[in-house]
Structures are given as C-alpha cells and as structure tokens.
Motif scaffolding. Structure first.
Motif, mmCIF file in Angstrom:
data_model
loop_
_atom_site.group_PDB
_atom_site.id
_atom_site.type_symbol
_atom_site.label_atom_id
_atom_site.label_comp_id
_atom_site.label_asym_id
_atom_site.label_seq_id
_atom_site.Cartn_x
_atom_site.Cartn_y
_atom_site.Cartn_z
ATOM 1 N N SER A 216 0.856 -1.175 0.014
ATOM 2 C CA SER A 216 -0.001 -0.164 -0.080
ATOM 3 C C SER A 216 1.011 1.266 -0.083
ATOM 4 O O SER A 216 0.471 2.276 -0.409
ATOM 5 N N ASN A 217 2.043 1.095 0.474
ATOM 6 C CA ASN A 217 2.788 2.196 0.538
ATOM 7 C C ASN A 217 4.286 1.784 -0.224
ATOM 8 O O ASN A 217 4.690 0.866 -0.025
ATOM 9 N N PRO A 218 4.596 2.842 -1.129
ATOM 10 C CA PRO A 218 5.908 2.512 -1.988
ATOM 11 C C PRO A 218 7.171 2.369 -0.969
ATOM 12 O O PRO A 218 8.071 1.464 -1.562
ATOM 13 N N ILE A 219 7.254 2.611 0.235
ATOM 14 C CA ILE A 219 8.471 2.385 0.967
ATOM 15 C C ILE A 219 8.496 0.913 1.483
ATOM 16 O O ILE A 219 9.567 0.400 1.854
ATOM 17 N N ARG A 221 8.082 -1.599 -0.801
ATOM 18 C CA ARG A 221 8.120 -2.534 -1.933
ATOM 19 C C ARG A 221 9.502 -3.311 -1.286
ATOM 20 O O ARG A 221 10.383 -2.883 -0.693
ATOM 21 N N ARG B 7 11.021 5.813 -10.611
ATOM 22 C CA ARG B 7 9.916 5.007 -10.596
ATOM 23 C C ARG B 7 8.919 5.169 -11.770
ATOM 24 O O ARG B 7 8.795 6.094 -12.456
ATOM 25 N N GLU B 15 0.946 8.095 -5.942
ATOM 26 C CA GLU B 15 1.763 7.928 -4.687
ATOM 27 C C GLU B 15 2.443 9.089 -4.195
ATOM 28 O O GLU B 15 3.029 8.838 -3.164
ATOM 29 N N MET B 18 2.148 9.876 -0.650
ATOM 30 C CA MET B 18 2.639 9.166 0.385
ATOM 31 C C MET B 18 4.318 9.049 0.381
ATOM 32 O O MET B 18 4.914 8.926 1.472
ATOM 33 N N ASP B 19 4.950 9.498 -0.778
ATOM 34 C CA ASP B 19 6.378 9.641 -0.859
ATOM 35 C C ASP B 19 6.654 10.809 0.052
ATOM 36 O O ASP B 19 7.774 10.674 0.620
ATOM 37 N N ASN B 22 6.193 9.870 3.597
ATOM 38 C CA ASN B 22 7.513 9.067 4.001
ATOM 39 C C ASN B 22 8.880 9.907 4.072
ATOM 40 O O ASN B 22 9.772 9.639 4.937
#
Lengths: 419, 419
Positions: A216-219, A221, B7, B15, B18-19, B22
């Motif tokens: 759900s969050n790219p972090i 992956r 990406r 996203e 969200m990045d 983060n």
C-alpha cells in the motif's frame, strides 16, 4: 530503483586510500579470506591504505560459502573494532560477510535473526545508519558489490538464507579487472554461471506490475521488485557479454578483454537482479549448497565440502527454464538466441526446450559436472532438497510460473543428469 | 557512477503524497508553469497531496526556457516559503528551475554566480545539504529527473549556461506515461530530438579514460566523465527506443506504447548523458537558443520568442557527427544502423557522412525546420554563434575531436540548410 556507485578501470583500486580519506575514515576494517590475503588484490588495497595513512585492521577469517557461525565471528570482530568504514576484498562470500558485520556492528542490541529473511528470521527493516562499505570484487559472478543481499548457510536447518535490505548495499563497488587475472579456471567458470543465471532469472522473473499483493505504500516495496524495463536493460546486456566472453575468460587467464568484460558483466547483472530479483535456480540452489555431502570442487582451496554457488545455481537451469517458458516464451527464445541458438525456424511453444538445450550444450562445452548426481545427490535426496527450497519463497515467488512441491520435485529429478 | 531513483508506471504519480509523507515533509513547494498548472499531471499531483494531507504552495511562474531572472524569481519564492521538500511537475524548464530554487534556498548566503558553471560563474562545489526534490516529467526529452544539471539563459551575455552538481539531482523521478498523453505534436518531436542527441552525443563523447587532466582525487571528477561502459548501455538502449518509437509518438497521441517508451527513453538517455556528458550539439545549441530573434515555434503557448531546446540541439547534428566521426567511426556507423541505415556495404571512412545523411532523412520525415536559416539565422550571425559557443567548454571539451573557432564556424555554416 536506486543503483549503487561503481567505479571501473584497470588499477582503480589504488585510489581506495583516497576514497577512505574523502569519507573521513580513521579506523578501517579490511575483510578478506585466507587465500586472498596473500594475493595481489589485497596487496593493492593495503598499499593504497598505507600510502594515504589510513589505519586499518585485517579480518581474513571469512569462510568461503559463509555460515551463520562464520558471520557471527566476523560480526564479533567488527563490534570490537569500532570501525568507521569497511573494505571487503573478495568474492561474494567476503562481501556478504562484510555487509553483515557492518549491519550488526551498527545495531548492537539486535539478535542475529532479527534481520534474517522471514520465515527463517524476522526480516525486520533496517533503520540504523551503517558505516560506509567499499567492495572490491575479486571474482566475476556475485555482483554483491551492487546489491543489498548477504547470503549464508544456516547450519541448524542445513539451508542457505540471507539478509536483504537496500541499507546494506555497498557505498562504492570498485570494479578493477586486474583482480580477475589471478582467478583459477573453475572459479571463473562457476562465478560466470552465477552471472548467467542472474541475467536469465531476472529477465524472466514475474513482471513488476504482476506481483501481488501490491504494497500500500511505496516504502514497503521489496528489494526484489520483479522484472521491469530498467532491470531488463541490464539483464540482456549482461547476457550478451556472457555469451561473447565467458568461454574465452575461462579458457585463457591472459585474455584480459574477456576477463574485464566478465568482471563488468557481473556488476551489470547484479544491478539487474538486485532490482528485479532471481527465482527458481537461486531458490533451489540454497538446499543444493546447504545439503552438500562430500563434494570438493577443483580449484577451491578449502578444508570443507562445498558446492560453489554458481554451480549450485546453474545445474538446475535447463530444467527450470523448460518449466517457466510457458510464461513469456518469447523472452526465453530471445535468451536462447543470445546464447547462440538458431531460432529462425523455432516455434514459440518450444521456447523452453530450446533454451534448455542451449544451456545444456553451453555447460557441456565448459566441462561442467553432469547434473546433481555428479555432485553427490541421488533420487533419495529429493524430498530434503524440496523441503530446503520451500522457505526460499522470497525468491521462488518471483518465478513467472507458480510451483507446487511436486513441480519442485520434478525439477530436481530432471536436473540429476544433464547430458 | 551513481544513478538516480526512478519509478515507472502508468498512474504512479498518485503515490506522491505518500512519498512526501515518508520523507516527513510538512511544507511542500510544487513548481510548474502556467500552461501545465491546469493540466492533468499537475492535477494528479495536487490530488495526491490533498489525499495525504500534505501542505503545499504552488509556484506556477516558471518560464519555458528559463533565464537568470526567472531562476531568481523562483529562488525568492523558495527562500520565503521555507519548504522542506519540492515537487517539480513539468519539462526540463520546470525541473531545472526547481533544482536551482532548492539549491539557493539551502544556501542563503550564496551569490547567484557562485554555483554557475565556470567560466561564466564561479563553479563552486555544493557542500550544503539540500531538501528532497521529486521530479515528475511531463515531456519526454530532457531527462532532467535523472541528472544534476540545471540550464538557463544568461540574458546579459545572451548565452545559455547552467549549474552542474550531483547535489542537485532529484531524489526521485516519477516516470508516469499518462502525463505524455497531453503533449502537443511539436513538443513530442522537439523533446524527442533532445533524447536523440543525448544518446548520440554521450555514445560518441570522449572516452572516460582519455579525458585529461585526470583529477588527482576521485572526488574531483566532473559530473560529465566521458563515454564509458555504463553510459554506453543507456545511450544505445535509448537510441534503439528513439529509432523504434519517436515517429510513432509524434504522429499519434493515442499511441500509448510509443509515448510510454519515449518517456522511459528520456530517463534512460538522461542516466547515460548525466554520467558521460554531451558535446558539440549541446554546446552549440546554447547560443542558438540564446540569440533567438523572432522565432516562435508551433505548439508552444508562450509570449516570447524561443528556439525549443531539442530543436536547437538537433539542427546541428548532421554537421556535428560528420565532423566527429573520424574518432570512433565504428560508433558513428553503429548509430546510423540503429537509426535505419543499411550499412552492409558501408566503408568505415564514410561513417560520418552516413550518420549525417541518416539524421537528415530522419528530420526531413518529421517535417523539421530546414536548418538554422529556417529559424531566423544567416551567415552574418555565425561569429556571434561561435562566440556564444566558446564559453561552453564544460561540454565542448567532451567532443571526441578538438575544434577550433574555424571548425565551429564551419559547423554552423553547414547547419544553415539541411535538405
């Protein structure tokens, strides 16, 4: 994706003392193994450190095909030394051991299993800052200088597993082809097979947009994201170099062009698989190495039995790609063509068999042991080999084709004899 | 070499909130230009920021083909905003402006010329820490999302120059092919020519091991290192994509495969030239843009005259590669073959003419203005164009063949008319 720093060129190792000065390093740990410690690559590093007045301690106790115990020995040395930088001079065993030493020395309250891949370990994310690590590969296979992976033999379970985190990726990889000139023939061959499989597996891995569940969050992956347009470039390029140069590099230690190209191909394939991942050849290789009986390969000067990593990976490759080719057969056919197959009249449904045959011929020409039987396994070992593969789901789930235990069993059986 | 994070995928822009979460960002600067501010790429970014509760301010005053003055305006906005992260949504003009804003906001006591390339500026190294910058390219040309370069028009001298430092490289490039669907035809063409020249120039640049003087410390190596085995992989791969997809991407806005591939090729070529460098087409393009008279290109909705960067670069390419081919003619021939030339009976000494002819045909098919004369220049302008090229030695010295003022003069003259 992020890609490591690499520096390439004959003799670039002599700059390493300056690099450490630039990093402000005052207490450096140089890791290597007993065989290498007397050879030119380590000398080149130590001369440069001396020239630039860098204080260092040497740890030369790295085990070829490391174990949890050998990792722990290196970690103890690293904790005690309070180093502010690391230099790993060696093949994958040395570089991987150094990554683990750097990680646990920076995380003194962690248990060993905390960072080991689940389900064997806890697979915790790395949040502590690590010290700089400069990797100087002396083989041409692992690509460890470009990846965030450290593999070891977990003795209790008789299986290989590892630690995978972008945080342990080396700060800089020094790709100096001079170091390949001292490599014995079988080490060139076996490490080259690792490059071959890195390229083939990452090119045929489950595509990045077909993995599930999608985090759900790219972090979140994983390090291994599946095949993608960036890793494809590296995989194909590395495969072309292998096709052109591996046989030459094995046959003639004086063929500097071939050895230099394989040294670079190892890093290139590493950048590819370090991002895309590997799948069944690697997943199945861990029990093949972990359950070794009495096999002692030529050219490896060690006091224990071992199946070299590249050999353990390549022996199942004909069976694996015959199995996976029903997904993306055109990629399998393309790989076969790069490796020398004439595919002008090939039918797409035969892609797997064509790639498998091409690989068998390639291995036969290079005088590789005739399958798992030749390195000491028999049909009776297959259940244990399958059992040892099941925990490797971090990689096996990247196979483009899902596999049952029966499938794995059949793949091991088909790999008992190749020719 | 180090490579940026990228990406890739349709819709990955969603996203970005969200990045930023983060990254711990609380005050984000979103930079774009007036045309883009109403278009889907900016909407996608703003929707994601809103969804994840990220505070932001928009700066939409970026100038297409920025100037020192337009950079200063953006820098003033950045200083005042005290942002902890930046998002650049646009083509090279937007991303470059955002790099400069981030740099000077982080270095409030610096004079503008401090970081500008010598000899026009002082070319000081960047030692201050910058804020994270996420670049979302909306054209397929500059590759700015992967490079540490920011180019602007220095009005006083009527010449383009820039800032070049690894420190200003974006933290993350978001390559979302959805953003290419709103690009007008000529913007696809001109930005594609930039990719073409990035690939051709970096592949033919002076090799990394032939640059001189060799810096005594690796830390002093320039961002542009000359062609090398890593940048070669990217350059050739990007060139193959251009050959296959650029015409399709220009002709049909609905050809998602072609537009997606060109979007990726732009980043790939950026990784290549961001490491190897460019040479004469780029060096000569800066005065071609800087001295523009009244040319207003189709499809660019701006209130000032301009020569789009990609056009200014490609118009000299036939003359340039005819000139450089005596060094590494085989690379020039290989490039011509990738671009469609039949080289089976070609003589190596004709490599430059063959590549030049191939480029002319390629440009003719794409209905490109017939040389410098067609965009308003005459023979009388050549001395000024040469004078504007001389300060671009950061790139021109990467030409494989050294050039005199007479050579430059001849190259401009040969570029007045192409067909």
């Amino acid at each position: 994706m992020a890609i490591s720093n690499i520096r390439y060129g004959e003799g670039v190792t002599k700059e390493i003392g300056m690099d450490l000065q630039n990093l402000g390093a005052r207490r450096v740990c140089v890791m290597t193994d007993k065989n290498l410690s007397k050879l030119p690559p380590v000398n080149a590093v130590l001369n440069s450190l001396a020239k630039y007045g860098i204080n260092f301690q040497i740890y030369d106790n790295v085990r070829v095909e490391p174990t949890d115990q050998s990792f722990l020995d290196a970690i103890r040395f690293a904790k005690k030394g309070e180093f502010d930088a690391y230099v790993a001079v060696g093949g994958g065993s040395v570089i991987d051991t150094c990554k683990a030493a750097n990680l646990y020395a920076a995380s003194p309250t962690s248990e060993f299993l905390d960072y080991v891949n689940a389900p064997i370990g806890k697979g915790k994310p790395v949040t502590v800052p690590l010290k700089p690590l400069i990797a100087v590969p002396t083989t041409s296979g692992t690509g460890s200088e470009t990846t965030g992976v450290a593999i070891f033999d977990f003795k209790e379970l008789k299986v290989k597993t590892g630690i995978a985190s972008r945080a342990i990726k080396p700060t800089l990889g020094i790709i100096d082809p001079l170091h390949t000139l001292s490599m014995p023939e079988r080490i060139v061959a076996n490490s080259g097979f690792d490059v071959l499989c890195h390229a083939l597996e990452s090119y045929t891995a489950l595509p990045y947009n077909m993995r599930s569940p999608c985090p759900s969050n790219p972090i979140n992956r994983p390090a291994y994201q599946g095949s993608n347009p960036v890793s494809d470039v590296w995989a194909l390029h590395a495969l072309r170099i292998v096709a052109k140069y591996l046989k030459r590099a094995i046959r003639n230690p004086e063929d500097r062009e071939a050895r230099a190209n394989m040294h670079l191909a190892s890093a290139f394939a590493g950048i590819g698989f370090g991002n895309a991942g590997v799948h069944l050849c690697h997943g199945m290789s861990y029990p093949i190495s972990g359950l070794v009986k009495t096999y002692k390969p030529k050219d490896y000067n060690v006091d224990h039995s071992l199946v070299p990593h590249g050999l353990s990976v390549v022996l199942t490759s004909p069976a694996v790609f015959a199995f996976t080719a029903q997904i993306h057969p055109e990629r399998h056919l393309e790989a076969a063509e790069i490796l020398g197959a004439d595919i002008r009249t090939a039918r797409i449904k035969d892609a797997g068999f064509i790639l498998a045959d091409t690989l068998r011929k390639f291995l036969f020409d290079l005088n590789v042991d005739d399958g798992l039987a030749a390195i000491g396994y028999s049909k009776a070992d297959i259940p244990a080999l399958v059992k040892g593969t099941l925990p490797q789901e971090r990689v096996t789930k990247l196979s483009p084709r899902p596999q049952t235990e029966e499938d794995l069993s059949a793949l091991f059986e088909a790999s008992m004899k190749l020719y």
